[in-house]
Design a protein around this motif. Structure first.
Motif, mmCIF file in Angstrom:
data_model
loop_
_atom_site.group_PDB
_atom_site.id
_atom_site.type_symbol
_atom_site.label_atom_id
_atom_site.label_comp_id
_atom_site.label_asym_id
_atom_site.label_seq_id
_atom_site.Cartn_x
_atom_site.Cartn_y
_atom_site.Cartn_z
ATOM 1 N N LEU A 164 27.326 9.026 29.993
ATOM 2 C CA LEU A 164 26.697 7.748 30.341
ATOM 3 C C LEU A 164 26.539 6.948 29.065
ATOM 4 O O LEU A 164 25.982 7.449 28.085
ATOM 5 C CB LEU A 164 25.330 7.992 30.981
ATOM 6 C CG LEU A 164 24.428 6.761 31.165
ATOM 7 C CD1 LEU A 164 25.005 5.821 32.210
ATOM 8 C CD2 LEU A 164 23.016 7.187 31.559
ATOM 9 N N ALA A 165 27.035 5.711 29.059
ATOM 10 C CA ALA A 165 26.951 4.853 27.872
ATOM 11 C C ALA A 165 25.778 3.894 27.991
ATOM 12 O O ALA A 165 25.393 3.487 29.096
ATOM 13 C CB ALA A 165 28.239 4.068 27.684
ATOM 14 N N PHE A 166 25.221 3.516 26.859
ATOM 15 C CA PHE A 166 24.090 2.583 26.819
ATOM 16 C C PHE A 166 24.392 1.297 27.563
ATOM 17 O O PHE A 166 23.547 0.767 28.281
ATOM 18 C CB PHE A 166 23.729 2.276 25.364
ATOM 19 C CG PHE A 166 22.771 1.130 25.208
ATOM 20 C CD1 PHE A 166 21.444 1.270 25.552
ATOM 21 C CD2 PHE A 166 23.207 -0.103 24.728
ATOM 22 C CE1 PHE A 166 20.550 0.211 25.425
ATOM 23 C CE2 PHE A 166 22.331 -1.165 24.587
ATOM 24 C CZ PHE A 166 20.996 -1.010 24.941
ATOM 25 N N ASN A 167 25.597 0.771 27.397
ATOM 26 C CA ASN A 167 25.958 -0.443 28.146
ATOM 27 C C ASN A 167 27.448 -0.452 28.447
ATOM 28 O O ASN A 167 28.215 0.405 27.977
ATOM 29 C CB ASN A 167 25.517 -1.708 27.404
ATOM 30 C CG ASN A 167 26.400 -2.058 26.218
ATOM 31 O OD1 ASN A 167 27.142 -1.223 25.714
ATOM 32 N ND2 ASN A 167 26.308 -3.291 25.751
ATOM 33 N N ASP A 168 27.882 -1.423 29.235
ATOM 34 C CA ASP A 168 29.274 -1.470 29.681
ATOM 35 C C ASP A 168 30.246 -1.771 28.547
ATOM 36 O O ASP A 168 31.369 -1.265 28.546
ATOM 37 C CB ASP A 168 29.436 -2.541 30.767
ATOM 38 C CG ASP A 168 28.870 -2.110 32.100
ATOM 39 O OD1 ASP A 168 28.591 -0.913 32.279
ATOM 40 O OD2 ASP A 168 28.692 -2.972 32.983
ATOM 41 N N LEU A 169 29.842 -2.620 27.594
ATOM 42 C CA LEU A 169 30.757 -2.917 26.490
ATOM 43 C C LEU A 169 31.116 -1.647 25.736
ATOM 44 O O LEU A 169 32.280 -1.403 25.403
ATOM 45 C CB LEU A 169 30.127 -3.929 25.531
ATOM 46 C CG LEU A 169 30.248 -5.411 25.874
ATOM 47 C CD1 LEU A 169 29.669 -6.250 24.742
ATOM 48 C CD2 LEU A 169 31.696 -5.790 26.110
ATOM 49 N N LEU A 170 30.111 -0.836 25.440
ATOM 50 C CA LEU A 170 30.358 0.427 24.760
ATOM 51 C C LEU A 170 31.229 1.327 25.631
ATOM 52 O O LEU A 170 32.178 1.961 25.137
ATOM 53 C CB LEU A 170 29.031 1.112 24.440
ATOM 54 C CG LEU A 170 29.085 2.372 23.573
ATOM 55 C CD1 LEU A 170 29.632 2.051 22.185
ATOM 56 C CD2 LEU A 170 27.686 3.003 23.465
#
Length: 335
Positions: free
Chosen positions: A243-249
């Motif tokens: 799971l990434a902190f946000n979609d860009l990452l």
């Protein structure tokens, strides 16, 4: 040679008042606070102002009233699509209320965030701060000096609109566990990000409840360019999902996985956060936590305008729910 023509004199409030036969104060009120003037008078004044080509001198009006009719919108990275809906949602509320947005990019810097708010104080009436990087103490102190509303933050004494992504994190982990994943990594965001720590706490709490082994890598700046480093770090954990902190990452991580021959979701499942523009047509389309970003901005603006209007019973905190949107980047655990 004929003398140069003198420029036409700019129409004034007095000219509009003379044309309509009302007091200058009534004209001013009709053009700045139209709800305080009856409809027939307001329409007559508006028509006269249009005929005369009258446009308000905003600088003079600010000096006379102490109001600029502008609201500062602070974002930590104007290139991040997450903030597109913040800006759009804020404008949808500000425009009809007669306010102009003043967009400020704080470049992920808590020092720049506070400096901008203090240095430009004479240029705005209040502020909407999206994803503040300030500490709770500094944000609360600032709220005593500046009318403001924070988005994605819950700080005592600060009016706020909180997008409940931590609840979405729990949904994401349940989804991954339902596909047989037992080792999941969290690719964290900036240490100064308030939501980042709450998402990690929610991640650990859900993992304990579900009996899942979790790890954390990072911190990483919430940019696509940081995805390669985040992807490499996740692969070193041996996790079958992340799971990434946000979609860009997350999108940057997908690109790196493809470079390294890691098949998503066959070899590793990927979940993002925010459901930004582009999350549904990257490769593969990204499973992500969908956040009501534009709604959060609209609620924040309405809360701020109530504060500026002197309402004594303002909403101090509003929480908006999120949900998991499942796409092709998640699937059964390998093996």
């Amino acid at each position: 040679m004929p003398p140069a023509a003198r420029p036409a004199r700019r129409a004034t409030l007095a000219d509009v008042a003379a044309r309509t036969g009302v007091a200058i104060s009534t004209v001013s009120r009709a053009l700045t606070r139209p709800e305080r003037v009856n409809a027939a008078t307001r329409e007559r004044i508006s028509a006269a102002a249009a005929e005369l080509g009258y446009s308000p001198n905003t600088a003079a009006r600010a000096l006379g009233s102490g109001r600029t009719r502008s609201v500062a919108i602070l974002v930590s990275d104007v290139t991040n699509p997450f903030y597109f809906d913040i800006i759009r949602g804020a404008q949808q509320e500000l425009g009809p209320a007669g306010y102009t947005p003043l967009l400020l990019d704080t470049e992920e810097s808590e020092e720049l965030e506070e400096a901008m708010l203090r240095r430009l104080r004479a240029s705005y009436d209040g502020a909407i701060i999206a994803a503040s990087r300030l500490t709770d103490r500094r944000l609360a102190e600032l709220a005593q000096a500046v009318p403001l509303v924070a988005i994605n933050r819950q700080t005592r004494g600060v009016p706020s609109v909180f997008i409940d992504t931590p609840a979405g994190v729990g949904q994401a982990l349940e989804h991954l566990v339902s596909h047989g994943h037992r080792r999941v990594a969290y690719a964290g965001g900036p240490l100064t990000s308030w939501p980042n720590e709450r998402r990690w706490r929610a991640f650990r709490t859900a993992a304990e409840r579900l009996g899942v082994e979790v790890s954390r890598v990072g911190p990483f700046e919430p940019r696509q360019s940081q995805g390669a480093a985040a992807a490499d770090a996740v692969l070193n954990t041996g996790a079958s999902a992340t799971l990434a902190f946000n979609d860009l990452l997350a999108i940057g991580m997908l690109q790196r996985f493809a470079e390294r021959g890691v098949r998503v979701p066959r070899d590793l499942s990927m979940v993002g956060c925010d459901d930004i523009f582009g999350a549904d047509f990257c490769h593969p389309p990204l499973t992500t936590i969908t956040a009501p970003v534009a709604q959060a901005a609209r609620v924040a603006v309405s809360t701020l305008l109530a504060q500026l209007g002197g309402e004594s019973r303002m909403r101090q905190g509003v929480t908006l729910p999120t949900h998991l949107t499942i796409r092709a980047s998640t699937g059964p655990a390998p093996g």
